[in-house]
Design a protein around this motif. Sequence first.
Motif, PDB file in Angstrom:
ATOM      1  N   GLU A 133       0.818  -1.212   0.000  1.00 25.54           N
ATOM      2  CA  GLU A 133       0.000   0.000   0.000  1.00 25.54           C
ATOM      3  C   GLU A 133       0.856   1.268   0.000  1.00 25.54           C
ATOM      4  O   GLU A 133       0.425   2.328  -0.450  1.00 25.54           O
TER       5      GLU A 133
ATOM      6  N   ASN B   2      -6.779   4.390  -4.456  1.00 24.30           N
ATOM      7  CA  ASN B   2      -7.131   3.441  -5.513  1.00 24.30           C
ATOM      8  C   ASN B   2      -7.312   4.089  -6.874  1.00 24.30           C
ATOM      9  O   ASN B   2      -8.059   3.579  -7.710  1.00 24.30           O
TER      10      ASN B   2
ATOM     11  N   THR C 280      -6.248   4.737 -10.579  1.00 26.59           N
ATOM     12  CA  THR C 280      -5.571   3.863 -11.531  1.00 26.59           C
ATOM     13  C   THR C 280      -5.354   4.571 -12.855  1.00 26.59           C
ATOM     14  O   THR C 280      -5.995   5.581 -13.156  1.00 26.59           O
TER      15      THR C 280
ATOM     16  N   VAL D 216      -1.071  -7.191  -5.594  1.00 30.79           N
ATOM     17  CA  VAL D 216      -1.710  -6.397  -6.645  1.00 30.79           C
ATOM     18  C   VAL D 216      -2.032  -7.350  -7.791  1.00 30.79           C
ATOM     19  O   VAL D 216      -1.261  -8.269  -8.084  1.00 30.79           O
TER      20      VAL D 216
ATOM     21  N   CYS E  96       5.603  -6.753 -12.702  1.00 25.50           N
ATOM     22  CA  CYS E  96       5.094  -5.746 -11.785  1.00 25.50           C
ATOM     23  C   CYS E  96       6.291  -5.013 -11.185  1.00 25.50           C
ATOM     24  O   CYS E  96       7.392  -5.569 -11.078  1.00 25.50           O
TER      25      CYS E  96
ATOM     26  N   TRP F 253      -6.017  -3.781  -9.468  1.00 20.72           N
ATOM     27  CA  TRP F 253      -6.477  -3.464  -8.121  1.00 20.72           C
ATOM     28  C   TRP F 253      -5.490  -4.010  -7.111  1.00 20.72           C
ATOM     29  O   TRP F 253      -4.684  -4.887  -7.432  1.00 20.72           O
ATOM     30  N   ARG F 254      -5.627  -3.534  -5.887  1.00 19.29           N
ATOM     31  CA  ARG F 254      -4.713  -3.907  -4.814  1.00 19.29           C
ATOM     32  C   ARG F 254      -5.519  -4.521  -3.676  1.00 19.29           C
ATOM     33  O   ARG F 254      -6.585  -4.020  -3.329  1.00 19.29           O
TER      34      ARG F 254
END
Length: 124
Positions: free
Chosen positions: A30, A56, A58, A79, A96, A71-72
């Motif tokens: 996070e 959040n 994106t 993720v 990633c 999304w996380r």
Amino acid sequence: QLRLVESGGGLVQPGGSLRLSCAASGATVENYAIGWFRQAPGKEREGVSCIYRRVNYTNYADSVKGRFAIWRDNSKNMVFLQMNSLKPEDTAVYYCAATNVHLGGLEVTTYDYWGQGTQVTVSS
């Protein structure tokens, strides 16, 4: 030290779907902006999608808008990248990556931590 490990790649037919996972260890995901990148043979690595640090928001490359979703999951420290309506041109190694820069973005040079990549092949 943040460590990232991708999984979920594979062979899929055009029009199919895959979900890529990026598992983080050594730090809380996070607290980083996370990006997904891809590199096809003979091409430069390019940004696909990113999610901002701690919020959040994106962002997506035009080539994947409406087909991919990022999304996380903070509870899992992971993720995800859901890829739908896959095309042969989506074939690449997907990575990633993480950065302390709040917005992240889709520039390779912004990111400091990288996973080892997972192969996605879209072919009939």
